[in-house]
Write an enzyme that holds these catalytic residues in place. Structure first.
Site, PDB file in Angstrom:
ATOM      1  N   LYS A  20     -37.528   0.604 -63.131  1.00  0.00           N
ATOM      2  CA  LYS A  20     -36.056   0.841 -62.567  1.00  0.00           C
ATOM      3  C   LYS A  20     -35.500   1.958 -63.428  1.00  0.00           C
ATOM      4  O   LYS A  20     -34.931   2.855 -63.100  1.00  0.00           O
ATOM      5  CB  LYS A  20     -35.153  -0.436 -62.746  1.00  0.00           C
ATOM      6  CG  LYS A  20     -33.875  -0.129 -62.174  1.00  0.00           C
ATOM      7  CD  LYS A  20     -32.951  -1.548 -61.890  1.00  0.00           C
ATOM      8  CE  LYS A  20     -33.586  -2.383 -61.007  1.00  0.00           C
ATOM      9  NZ  LYS A  20     -33.070  -3.944 -60.892  1.00  0.00           N
ATOM     10  N   ARG A  80     -29.030  -5.050 -66.181  1.00  0.00           N
ATOM     11  CA  ARG A  80     -30.132  -5.466 -65.180  1.00  0.00           C
ATOM     12  C   ARG A  80     -31.428  -5.284 -66.086  1.00  0.00           C
ATOM     13  O   ARG A  80     -31.709  -4.186 -67.045  1.00  0.00           O
ATOM     14  CB  ARG A  80     -30.344  -4.489 -63.987  1.00  0.00           C
ATOM     15  CG  ARG A  80     -29.205  -4.578 -63.049  1.00  0.00           C
ATOM     16  CD  ARG A  80     -29.088  -3.595 -61.872  1.00  0.00           C
ATOM     17  NE  ARG A  80     -28.085  -3.383 -61.139  1.00  0.00           N
ATOM     18  CZ  ARG A  80     -27.943  -3.934 -60.061  1.00  0.00           C
ATOM     19  NH1 ARG A  80     -28.642  -4.661 -59.626  1.00  0.00           N
ATOM     20  NH2 ARG A  80     -26.599  -3.811 -59.487  1.00  0.00           N
ATOM     21  N   GLY A 107     -37.300 -11.287 -58.690  1.00  0.00           N
ATOM     22  CA  GLY A 107     -36.519 -12.424 -58.702  1.00  0.00           C
ATOM     23  C   GLY A 107     -36.756 -13.114 -60.177  1.00  0.00           C
ATOM     24  O   GLY A 107     -36.397 -14.467 -60.148  1.00  0.00           O
ATOM     25  N   MET A 110     -36.556 -12.239 -63.161  1.00  0.00           N
ATOM     26  CA  MET A 110     -35.595 -11.901 -64.432  1.00  0.00           C
ATOM     27  C   MET A 110     -34.025 -11.714 -64.063  1.00  0.00           C
ATOM     28  O   MET A 110     -33.786 -12.023 -63.053  1.00  0.00           O
ATOM     29  CB  MET A 110     -36.317 -10.843 -65.101  1.00  0.00           C
ATOM     30  CG  MET A 110     -37.603 -11.314 -65.806  1.00  0.00           C
ATOM     31  SD  MET A 110     -38.471 -10.054 -66.494  1.00  0.00           S
ATOM     32  CE  MET A 110     -37.205  -9.556 -67.565  1.00  0.00           C
ATOM     33  N   ARG A 164     -38.021   3.437 -55.608  1.00  0.00           N
ATOM     34  CA  ARG A 164     -39.366   3.219 -56.081  1.00  0.00           C
ATOM     35  C   ARG A 164     -40.442   3.522 -54.795  1.00  0.00           C
ATOM     36  O   ARG A 164     -39.941   3.445 -53.838  1.00  0.00           O
ATOM     37  CB  ARG A 164     -39.683   1.666 -56.657  1.00  0.00           C
ATOM     38  CG  ARG A 164     -39.410   0.823 -55.589  1.00  0.00           C
ATOM     39  CD  ARG A 164     -39.294  -0.516 -55.975  1.00  0.00           C
ATOM     40  NE  ARG A 164     -39.002  -1.516 -55.018  1.00  0.00           N
ATOM     41  CZ  ARG A 164     -38.499  -2.876 -55.221  1.00  0.00           C
ATOM     42  NH1 ARG A 164     -38.589  -3.347 -56.418  1.00  0.00           N
ATOM     43  NH2 ARG A 164     -38.167  -3.702 -54.124  1.00  0.00           N
ATOM     44  N   HIS A 170     -54.476 -26.765 -51.908  1.00  0.00           N
ATOM     45  CA  HIS A 170     -55.950 -26.966 -51.907  1.00  0.00           C
ATOM     46  C   HIS A 170     -56.305 -26.401 -50.520  1.00  0.00           C
ATOM     47  O   HIS A 170     -57.443 -25.751 -50.477  1.00  0.00           O
ATOM     48  CB  HIS A 170     -56.370 -28.591 -51.499  1.00  0.00           C
ATOM     49  CG  HIS A 170     -57.581 -28.910 -51.254  1.00  0.00           C
ATOM     50  ND1 HIS A 170     -57.990 -29.161 -49.773  1.00  0.00           N
ATOM     51  CD2 HIS A 170     -58.658 -29.341 -52.008  1.00  0.00           C
ATOM     52  CE1 HIS A 170     -59.287 -29.238 -49.784  1.00  0.00           C
ATOM     53  NE2 HIS A 170     -59.715 -29.204 -50.962  1.00  0.00           N
ATOM     54  N   GLU A 216     -78.745 -14.642 -62.671  1.00  0.00           N
ATOM     55  CA  GLU A 216     -77.506 -15.522 -62.211  1.00  0.00           C
ATOM     56  C   GLU A 216     -77.426 -16.779 -63.115  1.00  0.00           C
ATOM     57  O   GLU A 216     -76.667 -17.665 -62.685  1.00  0.00           O
ATOM     58  CB  GLU A 216     -77.876 -15.902 -60.511  1.00  0.00           C
ATOM     59  CG  GLU A 216     -79.223 -16.545 -60.462  1.00  0.00           C
ATOM     60  CD  GLU A 216     -79.641 -16.769 -58.966  1.00  0.00           C
ATOM     61  OE1 GLU A 216     -78.741 -17.182 -58.344  1.00  0.00           O
ATOM     62  OE2 GLU A 216     -80.909 -17.002 -58.477  1.00  0.00           O
ATOM     63  N   SER A 258     -80.539  -8.183 -59.741  1.00  0.00           N
ATOM     64  CA  SER A 258     -79.443  -8.072 -58.783  1.00  0.00           C
ATOM     65  C   SER A 258     -78.472  -9.114 -59.206  1.00  0.00           C
ATOM     66  O   SER A 258     -79.160 -10.269 -59.298  1.00  0.00           O
ATOM     67  CB  SER A 258     -79.879  -8.521 -57.320  1.00  0.00           C
ATOM     68  OG  SER A 258     -78.825  -8.650 -56.513  1.00  0.00           O
ATOM     69  N   GLY A 291     -76.360 -12.299 -59.189  1.00  0.00           N
ATOM     70  CA  GLY A 291     -76.003 -13.604 -58.241  1.00  0.00           C
ATOM     71  C   GLY A 291     -74.782 -14.093 -58.960  1.00  0.00           C
ATOM     72  O   GLY A 291     -74.797 -15.088 -59.723  1.00  0.00           O
ATOM     73  N   CYS A 338     -75.310  -9.287 -55.295  1.00  0.00           N
ATOM     74  CA  CYS A 338     -75.429  -9.623 -53.904  1.00  0.00           C
ATOM     75  C   CYS A 338     -74.448 -11.012 -54.068  1.00  0.00           C
ATOM     76  O   CYS A 338     -74.750 -11.672 -52.914  1.00  0.00           O
ATOM     77  CB  CYS A 338     -76.912  -9.712 -53.701  1.00  0.00           C
ATOM     78  SG  CYS A 338     -77.856 -10.916 -54.580  1.00  0.00           S
ATOM     79  N   TYR A 369     -75.969  -0.210 -56.745  1.00  0.00           N
ATOM     80  CA  TYR A 369     -75.273  -0.727 -55.368  1.00  0.00           C
ATOM     81  C   TYR A 369     -74.534  -2.294 -55.551  1.00  0.00           C
ATOM     82  O   TYR A 369     -74.612  -2.878 -56.529  1.00  0.00           O
ATOM     83  CB  TYR A 369     -76.453  -0.934 -54.304  1.00  0.00           C
ATOM     84  CG  TYR A 369     -77.363  -1.936 -54.697  1.00  0.00           C
ATOM     85  CD1 TYR A 369     -77.188  -3.202 -54.122  1.00  0.00           C
ATOM     86  CD2 TYR A 369     -78.687  -1.800 -55.270  1.00  0.00           C
ATOM     87  CE1 TYR A 369     -78.012  -4.213 -54.310  1.00  0.00           C
ATOM     88  CE2 TYR A 369     -79.378  -2.577 -55.695  1.00  0.00           C
ATOM     89  CZ  TYR A 369     -79.126  -3.972 -55.169  1.00  0.00           C
ATOM     90  OH  TYR A 369     -79.949  -4.910 -55.217  1.00  0.00           O
TER      91      TYR A 369
END
Lengths: 886, 886
Positions: free
Chosen positions: B22, B91, B100, B102, B335, B451, B751, B770, B772, B838, B858
């Protein structure tokens, strides 16, 4: 160009890397002036060149030629000369002993001409042709890769043809014929002739020994023994001497003192008119070495003198191989000899008393494994008993109990308080419950890496496996042993896991005298106890690592303290929720409202507190690390499958509590409880659970303090993976401790990989770390001990993927790397961070060494293992030349 | 001493670290010559000093005093002067927006004297007393920590006493009384007087704003948003201007273009005679900004000019807050504005066409999340439909189906081919099966971290949660919505996971036009599609990471290719063992002899081969990474509990196959299958299994080649933790490939943590890695996704332990660290090692960026996510200033 060949006069015992163990020790003996046949060693470096480049280094054969000529000059014979041939052996010899793994060729230099010269010189035609056929046989198998059976079959044919049953009955003419047959086999199998040129024989044999480094069985052996794959082997070329030239010749092995007990004296075996391989073949019985004095007093006393020289020189028990050729003694090998555990302790202290080594060296000469071995119970006074069978000594100890033939029966009888021995052909994961229930396990199949062996060792349970003489009939619930001995279910048997022996009936078991010593009731006038005592006193003065015990009860804590524990590194609280308290835990889990939950916790709190009061009293003045509850709550509930079946079968008659329990079990059921709601997660999800435990600890400490005690509680949070988890629990715990005006360090287990990887952050909220290497191993490898140890560990050990189970000894490259990261980064954040280990590895000798190396402050292990850890901690410090006068 | 205070003329928009967002933007506007009220900013550095040292830095108040005097001089007023007081606002303004979270205090400078001055100057007594009571109220709550309800209750009392219902009806005298009441509350709650001294008010307010940085809600918010905890906030002190001085005054918010669509024009809201907080309170309805032209044409056109200036200056959509005080326009904030996904694409391309930014910048201005959002299906043409309720937009998408109220019923109907929506008050782990079966999930309780929300997002399933207007009655299987709408089980409902709206009946769902574009049937004349197209074309030219897809069938492979996949990074073979082939797998598992096992494998091999032929054809010329079978075999068998109950209930009537199956299920049962016999372990333990798969791959490749195709198979071994495992499988695979004369790279998943930790060794035996990351996350944290996501993730998100689930976005500190180790050490061994990912993270924008950063080759993700990954790969490259002209 490097020097690739060393004469025996050029080497010494410290050149094992270059010359291998055998070559280095032959050189050492030569330099000591002992009667070693002339010879030389081709270096491991030449072997490595051969293996990586696919051929021997340039100039190698020239160098070999020069050494050979020197040998010929000294012997006054030429290799393979027709009239009086020099013969040589070609033997592998790597840095680390790999018994039976690699290759040897004897009698190099024989051919159709020189065999006659040998015959004349030896005055023994049969010996000459026997030697020749041995060369073709060994060369054919080792160098040319022909199946050994082809030669063995030909010998069997010859014996059948002559109507005899033993090689000894074959004549010179028979061996002459066999030589022709063997040459035919070589032609048949390789398409070429057996090489008559002695130099060609020699070169081919050397290359074959080089190549044997990468034979499959050698590769697997090295994997298992964790011997680096790129060392290569040296090759020793030694002038042949013959123990089979008549009754004035012979061969033998000896130890400079008794490797079984450590006692001094003459120990060894001798075989007249024989070569080393005949001893191995076991065709004739050896005689005790002492009897050599009557046969050949000169050689005997010369040998005793040499043994004294070697022991003083090596400052240790040596084992040796020797040959007497027509009254002339030759030393063929020596090395520091293997010995039993009790011999190791006795010998170490004897050598100190002889002034040959100091106490530091004595501590280095004995191992934690040996000490552990001495602490197992053993059978007492069964010298007059004969075992009914013998299997492999798969997991040490002595166990007595009723034979049972299935897991269910084992559990059933054990539940009635009976001691049982589980007998199976082989075990599978289905037998796990039975193995847990039994005092010991006996199988008729499988080796030391079978399911039974691996699992039993993991449990510390006595096991004899592969007792192949036993015919186990699980259907009829009995086994039969040789001689028609039948053992029915319920008959008592005794098994000795240290020897592999199986007895019928009850053999009295006695506690180890070494354990009695640690318990404070040992007999210090006994020389073994005295040796252990002197080693332990010195070890305690040398080690930097403190040793604590894992103990959950006052009784365990007291025992641990007697065994030398300097505190408790792991007091598990989950065991305090079993037995009659299980119902309270069920109430906690069944609680629907906050009030019900609080009531259940309030009922548990005073019980928890009294547990802690007793433990703090037993460990007064020493730290007690209490771990808040760790396992998934459903471990306190019935098995989902069993309860489902029960409720289904009960139908409408099922009880209300059963139904409510089943609902709770279903609600809490996890596919992978090891990776589920447990440890700190429980504490964050179930309001009040950890708070109850911390309050119980604080009140117990306050009560002990009020009674004049000196309680030193440390609170340990399990399964933390992120510092935020720890902060939440710590903040709550600090509030509770402050209310009770009790101080306690708060720390965390490091048991999930992420905890190690973010140790720098976690140390901001922890006073101490304790490695939980069981879980850390499970998660680093991605396998659960319960599930896989039986399912594939034996296969993995066979394949050489493990040298040893990572649950037995810390996997340095994976788990160990995480530990190293955690120590380094944890201490970077908090230099005074106290770090220990409380997984089962804390009592494993190799792992204790590792913990020392990476700078832990303490190890914690089962009370029984505390002395082992004390010893290994000192050995770790001594190995690194560290000194600590604590 | 550092400079702690910056006048608005001293800062600029690049000083956000120091001045907060700000403050930096107010300075920027000031320097642009825009009408900003005079003011200054206290730096975040001063805040940090306050937070660590417990007080403001020495000299701060002197510096504030100097700036205040300059402001007073400029305004010609003195702070809180009795006759004509200057009032200021205080402020907070941190680097990152924390809406909201602060604190703010307005009207600093009012007291019993200056309120009269303000009244006279404004000519409005009611305004002055209203302003005064607002100060005491905000100061009381924010600075003095008094419960806001105490003040609200007093206002309610005043309205009740005066018989009015709205604040607007309260008079100057009423507010005068309220000021007295409020001062009483302050006295009552704090024991002291409300501070009359304007300087004291100011200092206390500044310190309160500093302190609000560590308010609990701010701490939790930062944890969730991963905002560093030690930044601190800046404080802005600005001369008050008033929009509530009459109908020639007012306040408003505006956007420089439509944040919903990206279209140009005037967008905003205005409220006459009001302050900003009145807009928020929603007491009166705002009017569209366009109507301001009629009210105050001068201000309106000035505002439009300022908006053009700002957009050109910031080169982006800006949002602004302004106030008009008696015809004078003041800018209070600006902003870069938030926008919808479609607006983001349109605006980026519009700005390119205006010449304000280049295409690199345009790619940086849109996110993968926004693109993904555009690809969800949505409701078509429901503008005339009114939702019956609105909850939280927990997981995007549009779902239609029959309402069901329990998991069992959801599974039942889904099995019959019905679309269902699972409706619950809240979900628990018990509802998991129902959530999987349903098209969408609707709950009446719980927030975005409940959940239901967490699990649905993880599944990519549409979810609306916390629709509190609904009364869900699971027992009666119905819910009621406002207005007496009742929905019974089986009634069709529609839920919009992007808006949180719930409809009765079937709302037509349409595929996203953006998906149609990727499918190749999009309308390029549509400006959104055109914008997406231009962004994607540029992105593909910029990215270094290749993008592959996870696909197990020819259909998936074809779709992935249309979406831009450059190969298959993960072709799972286990899915090929389901359906009618399940019986063959059961045969394999039930096999007792080697022959039975071989027969089962022989039956599977041709089926496997035909699977691969189709996939190779679909991906002709592109790499296809086939992963050998990974999950535990028992996943192909019935559930142990269900089968146990069945066999028990069937009693003697149980079928032979059921009994054999149960025995096999028991034999294979594992406590923690995730950590059990799976992946490479299966291959090493079951002879012939991997060989069968490799043979099928080789034969499929040979068949395709013979048919003129260009198959590019890569064989991937799962769950490797030690190089020895890989060596065994690789050696066998190479033999089989050589026999079939097929070449294929052989690589491994990384993995399990140990694979990453020993990557340097593993790379010796692997052509590619790769990652996992699903398993790697499970094992690094030690929790299984299936078990814990519902059980404690929502609690962990609430506690701020996670900002986002580590299964959604790669945990950089733990899992990411292991990946970094593996990349570095794998490439050290094998510089041309190809490395990809992957796991599901391959389609997560944040994770794609991370993969770019650590140098992967990749990413591979679900076909639907391929465009997202393409975009994020380019953004990753652009963010690091990399250029690749591939």
């Amino acid at each position: 160009m490097p020097k690739y060949v060393y004469g025996f006069t050029e080497g010494n015992k410290d050149l094992k890397d270059l010359l291998g163990g055998k070559g280095a020790n032959l050189a050492e003996m030569t330099n000591l002036g002992l009667p070693v046949p002339p010879g030389f060693t081709i270096t491991t470096e030449a072997c490595r060149h051969f293996l990586t480049e696919g051929g021997v280094p340039q100039g190698l054969w020239d160098e070999v030629g020069e050494h050979l000529r020197a040998m010929e000059d000294r012997m006054g014979k030429r290799l393979g000369a027709a009239d009086d041939p020099l013969l040589v052996s070609v033997r592998s010899g790597a840095k680390f002993s790999m018994p039976g793994m690699m290759e040897t060729v004897l009698n190099i230099g024989l051919n159709d001409e020189s065999v006659h010269g040998l015959s004349e010189q030896a005055g023994n035609e049969r010996f000459a042709w026997d030697s020749y056929r041995r060369l073709i046989q060994m060369f054919g198998r080792t160098v040319l890769g022909i199946e050994g059976d082809r030669f063995e079959d030909a010998i069997e044919d010859a014996k059948r043809h002559n109507g005899v049953t033993s090689d000894l009955e074959l004549t010179a003419s028979d061996f002459h014929h066999l030589v022709q047959t063997f040459k035919g086999i070589v032609k048949d199998e390789t398409g070429g002739e057996f090489p008559a040129d002695p130099r060609v024989q020699l070169h081919m044999a050397v290359e074959a020994v080089f190549g044997s480094w990468n034979a499959p069985r050698a590769v697997v052996y090295r994997r298992q023994e964790r011997i680096p794959t790129d060392l290569g082997t040296a090759v020793n070329i030694v002038a042949m001497v013959f123990g089979n030239l008549g009754m004035d010749s012979g061969t033998g092995v000896a130890f400079t003192r008794d490797p079984g007990t450590g006692n001094r004296g003459v120990y060894g075996d001798y075989l007249q008119n024989a070569q080393g391989e005949d001893v191995v073949a076991g065709i004739r019985n050896t005689i005790p070495l002492q009897q050599l004095e009557k046969i050949d007093a000169g050689s005997y006393h010369a040998l005793l003198g040499i043994m004294r020289t070697l022991e003083n020189h090596y400052r240790d028990l040596c084992d040796i191989e020797f040959t007497i050729e027509r009254g002339k003694l030759w030393m063929l090998q020596t090395r520091v000899g293997k010995r039993t555990a009790e011999a190791a302790f006795r010998i170490a202290i004897q050598l100190v008393d002889q002034g040959l080594i100091d106490m530091d060296e004595a501590v280095a000469r004995v191992t934690g494994d040996q000490l552990a071995h001495l602490m197992f119970p053993r059978f007492a006074g069964h010298d007059d008993l004969r075992p009914i069978a013998k299997g492999m000594n798969a997991s040490p100890g002595a166990a007595v109990g009723k034979a049972v033939f299935c897991s269910e029966r084992a559990e059933e009888l054990a539940a009635q308080g009976e001691d049982v021995i589980l007998v199976r052909r082989e075990t599978t994961p289905d037998d796990l419950a039975g193995m847990i229930a039994a005092r010991g396990v006996l199988t008729s199949r499988g080796g030391k890496t079978s399911h039974a062996a691996v699992v039993a060792r993991g449990m510390g349970k006595t096991c004899v496996c592969g007792a192949e003489q036993l015919d186990v009939d699980t259907r009829e619930r009995r086994f039969t042993a040789p001689g028609g001995v039948v053992v029915e279910e319920g008959d008592v048997i005794s098994i000795d896991g240290s020897t592999g022996e199986v007895y019928r009936g009850e053999v009295p078991v006695m506690a180890s005298p070494v354990v009695r010593y640690f318990e404070g009731t040992g007999d210090l006038s006994d020389d073994l106890i005295s040796a252990v005592h002197r080693v332990m006193v010195h070890a305690d003065g040398r080690r930097r690592l403190a040793v604590r015990a894992n103990a959950d009860t006052p009784e365990d804590a007291e025992r641990a303290r007697r065994f030398g524990a300097e505190g408790i590194g792991l007091c598990r609280t989950e065991h305090m929720f079993l037995g009659e308290r299980r119902r309270l835990v069920e109430d906690l889990i069944l609680a629907v409202s906050g009030e019900e939950r609080k009531a259940a916790l309030d009922a548990l709190e005073p019980l928890q507190k009294s547990d802690f009061v007793g433990i703090f009293a037993a460990m007064d003045g020493l730290p007690v690390t209490v771990r808040l509850i760790d396992p998934p709550l459903h471990e306190f509930l019935p098995d989902i499958t069993a309860l489902s079946v029960k409720v289904a079968l009960d139908g409408d008659g099922a009880s209300g509590r059963d139904r409510r329990l089943l609902a709770a079990v279903r609600r809490l059921h996890e596919e992978n409880p090891m990776l589920g709601l447990r440890g700190v997660r429980l504490g964050l999800v179930i309001p009040g659970l950890f708070a109850m435990q911390v309050r119980a600890i604080a009140q117990a400490a306050a009560e002990r303090r009020a009674a004049g005690g000196d309680p030193r509680a440390e609170i340990m949070i399990p399964l933390v993976g992120a510092v935020q988890e720890l902060e939440h629990v710590r903040d709550e715990a600090l509030r509770i401790l402050a209310e009770a005006q009790v101080e306690a360090a708060i720390g965390t287990m490091i048991e999930v990989p992420r905890a190690a990887l973010t140790a720098g952050q976690i140390a901001e909220a922890a006073h101490f770390f304790s490695f939980g290497t069981n879980d850390l191993t499970q998660m680093t490898w991605g396998f659960s001990r319960d599930d896989v140890e039986g399912a594939f560990f034996s296969r993995y050990l066979d394949l050489g993927i493990f040298g040893v189970s990572p649950f037995e000894s810390i996997d340095r490259e994976g788990v160990g790397r995480l530990m190293t990261i955690a120590v380094k980064e944890g201490r970077a954040t908090r230099p005074d961070l106290k770090i220990g280990i409380c997984g089962e590895h804390g009592g494993d000798p190799e792992s204790v060494r590792f913990c020392h190396e990476i700078g832990l402050d303490y190890v914690s292990c089962s009370p029984f293992r505390v002395p082992v850890a004390r010893l290994e901690a000192a050995r770790g410090a001594a190995a690194r030349g560290e000194c600590d006068s604590r």
